[in-house]
Design a protein around this motif. Sequence first.
Motif, PDB file in Angstrom:
ATOM      1  N   UNK A   1      -2.049   4.792  -6.497  1.00  0.00           N
ATOM      2  CA  UNK A   1      -3.312   5.489  -6.742  1.00  0.00           C
ATOM      3  C   UNK A   1      -4.492   4.895  -5.995  1.00  0.00           C
ATOM      4  N   UNK A   2      -4.230   4.329  -4.833  1.00  0.00           N
ATOM      5  CA  UNK A   2      -5.291   3.644  -4.095  1.00  0.00           C
ATOM      6  C   UNK A   2      -6.320   4.602  -3.514  1.00  0.00           C
TER       7      UNK A   2
ATOM      8  N   UNK B   1      -1.231   2.768   4.345  1.00  0.00           N
ATOM      9  CA  UNK B   1      -2.379   2.078   4.957  1.00  0.00           C
ATOM     10  C   UNK B   1      -3.216   2.999   5.846  1.00  0.00           C
ATOM     11  N   UNK B   2      -2.604   3.706   6.775  1.00  0.00           N
ATOM     12  CA  UNK B   2      -3.367   4.550   7.695  1.00  0.00           C
ATOM     13  C   UNK B   2      -4.074   5.684   6.957  1.00  0.00           C
ATOM     14  N   UNK B   3      -3.379   6.297   6.007  1.00  0.00           N
ATOM     15  CA  UNK B   3      -3.996   7.353   5.196  1.00  0.00           C
ATOM     16  C   UNK B   3      -5.225   6.807   4.463  1.00  0.00           C
ATOM     17  N   UNK B   4      -5.088   5.619   3.878  1.00  0.00           N
ATOM     18  CA  UNK B   4      -6.199   5.020   3.129  1.00  0.00           C
ATOM     19  C   UNK B   4      -7.365   4.689   4.055  1.00  0.00           C
ATOM     20  N   UNK B   5      -7.064   4.132   5.219  1.00  0.00           N
ATOM     21  CA  UNK B   5      -8.126   3.816   6.187  1.00  0.00           C
ATOM     22  C   UNK B   5      -8.842   5.093   6.629  1.00  0.00           C
ATOM     23  N   UNK B   6      -8.080   6.148   6.844  1.00  0.00           N
ATOM     24  CA  UNK B   6      -8.688   7.425   7.233  1.00  0.00           C
ATOM     25  C   UNK B   6      -9.594   7.945   6.129  1.00  0.00           C
ATOM     26  N   UNK B   7      -9.152   7.828   4.882  1.00  0.00           N
ATOM     27  CA  UNK B   7      -9.972   8.294   3.747  1.00  0.00           C
ATOM     28  C   UNK B   7     -11.280   7.497   3.668  1.00  0.00           C
TER      29      UNK B   7
ATOM     30  N   UNK C   1       0.857  -1.184   0.000  1.00  0.00           N
ATOM     31  CA  UNK C   1       0.000   0.000   0.000  1.00  0.00           C
ATOM     32  C   UNK C   1       0.896   1.238   0.000  1.00  0.00           C
ATOM     33  N   UNK C   2       1.191   1.722  -1.209  1.00  0.00           N
ATOM     34  CA  UNK C   2       2.059   2.872  -1.410  1.00  0.00           C
ATOM     35  C   UNK C   2       1.317   3.933  -2.218  1.00  0.00           C
ATOM     36  N   UNK C   3       1.736   5.180  -2.093  1.00  0.00           N
ATOM     37  CA  UNK C   3       1.016   6.282  -2.736  1.00  0.00           C
ATOM     38  C   UNK C   3       1.010   6.181  -4.257  1.00  0.00           C
TER      39      UNK C   3
END
Length: 187
Positions: free
Chosen positions: A17-18, A46-52, A12-14
């Motif tokens: 484009x996740x 991962x944390x950024x994506x979960x927050x989004x 899970x890397x920026x």
Amino acid sequence: ENSFIIGFVGTLQVWYGLDTLINAMPHILKEVPNAKLLFVGDGQAREHLKNRVNEIGLADKVLFIGSKPHKEIPEILKTLDVAAATYVDLPTKFFGSAIKLFEYLAAGKAIVASNIGQIPEIIKHEENGLLVEPGNPQQIAKAVIQIATNSSLKNRLETAAQTCGKQYSWENYAKELITIYNNLIQN
């Protein structure tokens, strides 16, 4: 479950484009209410994506299952209806190896991928996958909805992906290398 599963397998890397894939989900859910998004892997984003996911209220539609042993990946890939490779457009002409595309192809998955770098050399739009503009959640949503609502297209993409996956197998690659080396030795 009777869900339509869109999945990503990898770190899970920026650059993958996740967040754009997550932003496509509200559009997808309007037409495919049983859609779920599955992330297999772990990484810095991962944390950024979960927050989004939480910000836009999709916690019940997006699942993060973390890293899994390589031997479990083929079984996980079988559960996907769409495999996503929605990379962002980086400010470089080089695009690294897209091994995940070859894994998705070998698994015979309908693929939605960004139209950048070397990806269009592998994924031919509407032949063995659907190409989308990088960073465009509406295009990602449109492509996923096309696959979800058109079983003929989905089946055609899956069959073509599997055929293409065989072409890019490690076995075929090894055979090509042997031929190259034999030619060099003989010359």
